[in-house]
Motif scaffolding. Structure first.
Motif, mmCIF file in Angstrom:
data_model
loop_
_atom_site.group_PDB
_atom_site.id
_atom_site.type_symbol
_atom_site.label_atom_id
_atom_site.label_comp_id
_atom_site.label_asym_id
_atom_site.label_seq_id
_atom_site.Cartn_x
_atom_site.Cartn_y
_atom_site.Cartn_z
ATOM 1 N N UNK A 274 -3.652 6.836 34.464
ATOM 2 C CA UNK A 274 -3.018 5.530 34.462
ATOM 3 C C UNK A 274 -2.893 4.964 35.881
ATOM 4 N N UNK A 275 -2.492 5.827 36.818
ATOM 5 C CA UNK A 275 -2.335 5.383 38.210
ATOM 6 C C UNK A 275 -3.688 5.033 38.817
ATOM 7 N N UNK A 276 -4.678 5.879 38.572
ATOM 8 C CA UNK A 276 -6.011 5.626 39.111
ATOM 9 C C UNK A 276 -6.492 4.238 38.699
ATOM 10 N N UNK B 129 -4.800 1.700 37.485
ATOM 11 C CA UNK B 129 -3.937 0.618 37.967
ATOM 12 C C UNK B 129 -4.285 0.245 39.407
ATOM 13 N N UNK B 130 -4.418 1.258 40.262
ATOM 14 C CA UNK B 130 -4.638 0.978 41.666
ATOM 15 C C UNK B 130 -6.026 0.395 41.911
ATOM 16 N N UNK C 99 -5.807 -3.067 41.080
ATOM 17 C CA UNK C 99 -5.151 -3.830 42.140
ATOM 18 C C UNK C 99 -6.077 -4.107 43.314
ATOM 19 N N UNK D 211 -7.390 -1.868 45.631
ATOM 20 C CA UNK D 211 -7.076 -1.211 46.897
ATOM 21 C C UNK D 211 -8.286 -0.482 47.495
ATOM 22 N N UNK D 212 -9.359 -0.321 46.699
ATOM 23 C CA UNK D 212 -10.512 0.417 47.218
ATOM 24 C C UNK D 212 -11.670 -0.550 47.483
ATOM 25 N N UNK E 63 -12.224 9.875 45.089
ATOM 26 C CA UNK E 63 -11.938 9.121 43.875
ATOM 27 C C UNK E 63 -12.697 9.728 42.691
ATOM 28 N N UNK F 272 0.365 -8.813 30.849
ATOM 29 C CA UNK F 272 1.377 -7.924 31.417
ATOM 30 C C UNK F 272 2.584 -7.964 30.483
ATOM 31 N N UNK G 166 -0.677 11.304 44.117
ATOM 32 C CA UNK G 166 -1.920 10.662 43.716
ATOM 33 C C UNK G 166 -2.598 10.004 44.920
ATOM 34 N N UNK H 154 -4.902 7.834 45.166
ATOM 35 C CA UNK H 154 -5.170 6.400 45.051
ATOM 36 C C UNK H 154 -3.931 5.598 45.422
ATOM 37 N N UNK H 155 -2.755 6.130 45.061
ATOM 38 C CA UNK H 155 -1.516 5.450 45.401
ATOM 39 C C UNK H 155 -1.389 5.369 46.916
ATOM 40 N N UNK I 123 -3.772 5.394 49.094
ATOM 41 C CA UNK I 123 -4.734 4.415 49.600
ATOM 42 C C UNK I 123 -4.200 3.004 49.403
ATOM 43 N N UNK I 124 -3.604 2.756 48.242
ATOM 44 C CA UNK I 124 -3.083 1.429 47.936
ATOM 45 C C UNK I 124 -1.941 1.052 48.863
ATOM 46 N N UNK J 102 -3.147 0.286 52.292
ATOM 47 C CA UNK J 102 -3.850 -0.999 52.366
ATOM 48 C C UNK J 102 -2.848 -2.156 52.409
ATOM 49 N N UNK J 103 -1.848 -2.133 51.526
ATOM 50 C CA UNK J 103 -0.856 -3.223 51.500
ATOM 51 C C UNK J 103 -0.076 -3.283 52.809
ATOM 52 N N UNK K 256 5.779 5.203 37.753
ATOM 53 C CA UNK K 256 5.117 4.651 36.577
ATOM 54 C C UNK K 256 6.131 4.372 35.479
ATOM 55 N N UNK L 48 5.128 0.926 39.313
ATOM 56 C CA UNK L 48 3.840 0.924 40.020
ATOM 57 C C UNK L 48 3.098 -0.394 39.791
ATOM 58 N N UNK M 89 1.887 -4.155 44.036
ATOM 59 C CA UNK M 89 1.083 -5.107 44.794
ATOM 60 C C UNK M 89 1.936 -6.294 45.239
#
Lengths: 740, 213
Positions: free
Chosen positions: A210-212, A214-215, A218, A220-221, A228, A655, B10, B12-13, B15-16, B19-20, B82, B103, B107
């Motif tokens: 879910x987090x993967x 979501x991000x 968003x 971010x990559x 990843x 959402x 995580x 990815x979190x 990284x996010x 970035x922000x 989450x 989460x 953003x």
């Protein structure tokens, strides 16, 4: 038939046969030794034959083979013994009862436990008739021939049968009560297991896939990353694991190997090939191990660790040992952070423990221990025992009342000449009757009886009754209190240990004998007294012993029931969990899985707009699925879900959020409340926000979207709609309020 | 420069958040990142102005203990999870988290929340607002009908301008309403240094009076 009733019948049969064996053996041999039979040789043969038969019969019946045949044979044997009285007993008015009478009575009295009532009635009639006929042959018109014996034996059989029915009925009640309790417990256990599984799965998905998604959604990559792809593969494993677990269990060793593979450590293993544990325990342990290994990587300064897993009856132990730097546990302040504390808390939540042994330079060993969750369910023993006790107590109350009213009262009314003071006799009789009634009331109100004061009353009554019987009538039929007062003793001491009951009962008899002996001139001979006493005492002791047996039986029945229950529960849990998991996996298999697979093998680029949008939509979908699973089904949400899904298929991300408790809405109000949102979703473009808030007496459904202008609809059914236009976005709210 | 430590398992979190934070004005530095809470206790994470803490939900439930210890040490903690259920959200606030961010809201709100945390100025994102507005626990603070209204509208639309238009208020009034609610929540339940500071500052600034508390 329930487990309690079944074991009651088995135990009851064993006791009935044992009692009969002992009583017949004792009274027949005592009679052989103390009195002389008309044909001593024949008598010895009959006594030996009968006792031998009793042994054989008991053995066969307990084995349960060809029962009906053995019962018919037994009735025939008993009839034969009764018909041969002319050789085996002597007519003696002072003899009390003959050994044949005792054998006959104890045999028919214990029949209730051996056969259904039609057979019982037929067998009893045949034996009593044979006994009467045998007495006629042996002593035509003499003392042995007695219609009272016929009537009394029949009454005793009836009482014994009533006792049997009462106890059996209470066993049934106990069975039913337990069954109900168990159904509730089973439901609770299944629900708990499902919740735990759900939570585990939720936790896994929340923390991973879910987090993967979501991000990435968003944005971010900006390019494909090796980590990843690795994360996506891990996410897939988490999702896929959902259907690998069977019967609510997971393989701990497999999980630990996965955990170890995620660290740069070389791990040597001392574990069994595999070890299936309840999923919750396995996951708990594997996360603890992950923490411990992370700590080795960070602080130990070595690249090697050893993991060993042991399982014993009480639980599972996992050791994680390294030969690294180590530390002094005494120097870590108790309120500070760190692995020690977090591990302990984690294990404590599952009822286990974490121990850390370390010294500077001496390496570190972390020991995690998790008890195997086997919920002990106490309480049934008491319940069953109480049920039995009640049934048996009622039966004894009934027996006592029957004896007092049907047997003793006629003696009192017809045999006035036997007593010195009739008033005292009636007073004693009334005292015993009162005692019985007090015990009956206590039973009815389910209270314990006040045993020692009541016992004193019984003994006083017994002494008074004996003292006012003329000496020459003592211990004879007119001396009703001898023996019969014992029933009240049994009734009062039913809860006590057998030894206490036997001692008090014996004391009561001895007191009566002593009184009689002090004045001499008893109505019966010594052998007569022994025989007559035996007949009643055996029955009374038997009841006391049944009570004790039932108490033990309650414990073993509860264990049997519990074992069966645990089996049923775990099967039910396994079935439900499997179904839940299949359903969840089916939900994810066509959407999240292909996406993660694309990310894992690098085919999808997380920087690409289309991929991001797909990930965002999937993350939203997954979040909603998870919310739904963790809350109770709700008509409002399920009504909206269908249109959310349709909108998402058209590429409109929704959402969705909800808060608060909501009352149950009337169907018409429900439709009015959701209609504006449904219409807005149907024409929406771009991002949509859909929210629900419940504040006890009001429910609000709110939607914000670029959509067609909402049509005019009148308010009604307690629902009010309001709209605000903000640029090109409509904010539409419908609020339901409970009518005041 | 504002410094932040991120506790989240995580990548990815991480990284996010990085970035922000890099795009924020003024920029925010993520000084440390780790999968468990020890990263917030050891240098360089120990000196970070703000802790962004994932609740690290596992089979045994959220790790409130980690949050409690950080709060008791006077750290500004943004719970970033989450989970969005009301009970978890309100429990974290009661323990003394600076704010609660789902989460999904990261953003939009993470940078704002971090900046507010450094300034110790209340920050209430929409999900938290929804949890406040529907709170029916017996020991909840007493809110005025207007305050509840603002909370729920902010939850529904995620735009203060729209809330202001709808309720015929100014954005400033909407903000002060949300801040007052946040202070009222800081004044109930378990005591924590960060909560006390929030209340003290609100009284000092005249945002709220002792009578209203």
């Amino acid at each position: 038939m329930g487990a309690v009733e079944e074991s009651l019948l088995r135990q009851g049969l064993r006791y009935a046969l044992g009692l009969r064996l002992i009583v017949v053996a004792l009274s027949s041999t005592a009679s052989l030794l103390l009195t002389e039979a008309p044909r001593q040789g024949v008598t010895v043969a009959v006594v030996a034959g009968l006792n031998g038969w009793n042994l054989w019969y008991a053995r066969e019946l307990l084995r349960g083979t060809r029962t009906a045949g053995w019962i018919v044979a037994d009735i025939a044997v008993m009839c034969a013994v009764c018909l041969t009285q002319l050789w085996t007993v002597r007519s003696d008015p002072r003899g009390g009862g003959t050994w044949v009478l005792i054998a006959m009575v104890i045999t028919v009295v214990t029949y209730a436990w051996q056969m259904p009532w039609p057979a019982l009635a037929a067998g009893t009639s045949a034996i009593i008739a044979a006994h009467y006929a045998g007495a006629m042959i042996a002593d035509p018109g003499g003392w042995l021939v007695s219609e009272a014996v016929v009537a009394w034996t029949a009454a005793e059989v009836a009482l014994s049968w009533a006792l049997y029915r009462f106890v059996r009925r209470s066993a049934r009640t106990a069975d039913r009560t337990i069954e109900r309790g168990q159904e509730m417990r089973r439901t609770a256990a299944v629900a708990t297991a499902r919740r735990a599984d759900e939570r585990e799965y939720l936790a896994a998905l929340h923390d991973t896939a879910s987090v993967t998604l979501l991000m990435i959604g968003n944005g971010v990559l900006t390019e494909r990353e090796a980590w990843l792809a690795e994360q996506a593969r891990r996410d897939l494993r988490e999702i896929g694991r959902s259907d690998a677990g069977h019967h609510g269990e997971l393989d701990l060793i497999g999980l630990l190997r996965e955990v170890a593979a995620q660290t740069p450590l070389r791990v040597s293993w001392r574990t069994p090939e595999s070890l299936a544990l309840p999923a919750v325990d396995a996951v708990s342990l594997s996360r603890g191990v992950r923490e411990a290994l992370t700590n080795v990587v960070r602080h130990a300064g070595v690249d090697h660790a050893e993991i060993s897993v042991r399982r014993d009856a009480a639980g599972v132990t996992v050791d994680i040992a390294d030969e690294g730097a180590g530390f002094d546990p005494g120097l870590v302040a108790p309120d500070r952070h760190g692995v020690t504390r977090s591990l302990r808390e984690r294990m404590a939540r599952r009822g286990g423990e974490a121990r850390i042994v370390s010294s500077p330079g001496g390496g570190t060993t972390v020991t995690l221990r998790c008890p195997l969750s086997e919920p002990e369910v106490p309480g049934d023993e008491g319940l069953i025992a109480a049920g039995f006790q009640r049934g048996l107590r009622w039966a004894v109350v009934l027996v006592s009342l029957a004896i007092l009213v049907l047997l003793d009262l006629p003696h009192l009314l017809t045999g006035r000449e036997a007593y010195t003071q009739l008033g005292a006799q009636f007073a004693a009789w009334a005292g015993l009757l009162g005692t019985t009634l007090v015990a009956a009331v206590a039973t009815w109100r389910d209270r314990p009886v006040k045993r020692w004061p009541l016992l004193a009353v019984v003994l006083v009554c017994s002494v008074v009754a004996t003292a006012t019987v003329r000496p020459e009538y003592r211990l004879g039929p007119a001396h009703w209190s001898e023996g019969d007062a014992g029933w009240q003793v049994v009734l009062i001491l039913l809860d006590s240990r057998v030894a206490v009951l036997a001692a008090v009962l014996g004391a009561q008899y001895l007191l009566t004998f002593a009184q009689a002996a002090a004045d001499g001139q008893a109505a019966l001979s010594v052998a007569g007294v022994v025989n007559a006493t035996w007949l009643v005492l055996a029955f009374q002791l038997a009841v006391g012993m049944i009570a004790a047996v039932l108490r033990g039986l309650a414990v073993s029945s509860a264990q049997v029931v519990r074992a069966a229950e645990q089996l049923r529960t775990s099967e039910e849990v396994a079935r439900q969990l499997h179904r839940d998991r299949e359903r969840r996996y089916a939900d994810l298999a066509t959407t999240a899985v292909p996406l993660l697979e694309g990310l894992a093998d690098g085919k999808l680029d997380p920087a690409e707009q289309a991929v991001r949008e797909e990930c965002a939509a999937e993350a939203a979908r997954m979040r909603r699925l998870l919310t739904e699973y963790s809350t109770v089904p709700d008509p409002l949400v399920s009504e909206l879900r269908a249109c959310i899904e349709r909108a998402e298929r058209r590429g409109t991300p929704v959402s969705f959020a909800e808060y608060g408790t909501r009352p149950e809405l009337p169907p018409r109000a429900l439709r009015r409340l959701t209609e504006p949102a449904v219409e807005a979703l149907a024409t929406a473009r771009g991002k949509v926000r859909l929210t629900i808030a419940g504040t006890g007496d009001a429910v609000t459904v709110s939607v914000i979207a670029r959509c067609a202008p909402p049509p005019e609809v009148p308010d009604g059914d307690g629902v009010r709609r309001s709209t605000v236009l903000d640029g090109d976005r409509w904010w539409i709210q419908s609020v339901w309020r409970e009518a005041p | 420069m504002i410094s932040v430590v991120v506790v989240d398992d995580h990548p990815v979190v991480h990284a996010g958040v990085r970035a922000w934070c890099a795009l924020a004005d003024p920029p925010i530095e993520v000084v440390a990142w780790g999968t468990d809470v020890s990263v917030a206790w050891l240098p360089p994470g120990a000196g970070a102005d703000v802790v962004v803490l994932d609740l690290q939900l596992d089979v045994t439930g959220p790790a409130y203990g980690n949050l409690k210890r950080l709060v008791d040490a006077g750290r500004q903690v943004i719970v970033y999870s989450m989970r969005a259920d009301r009970e978890t959200v309100l429990t974290c606030l009661d323990i003394g988290a600076f704010t609660y961010l789902t989460k999904v809201e990261g953003e939009e709100h993470l940078v704002g929340a971090i900046t507010a945390a450094v300034a110790a100025a209340p920050y209430t994102p929409p999900a938290l607002s929804g949890a406040f507005g529907t709170d029916d626990r017996p020991h909840r603070p007493r809110l005025s009908p207007r305050e509840t209204e603002v909370l729920l509208e902010w939850f529904h639309c995620e735009s203060k301008e729209m809330v202001a238009r709808r309720l015929h208020l100014t954005v400033h009034r909407v903000n002060s309403c949300l801040e007052r609610v946040r202070v009222k929540y800081a004044n109930v339940g378990r005591e924590a240094p960060t909560k006390a500071a929030l209340v003290a500052r609100a009284l000092q600034d005249g945002l709220i009076t002792t009578d209203e508390l």
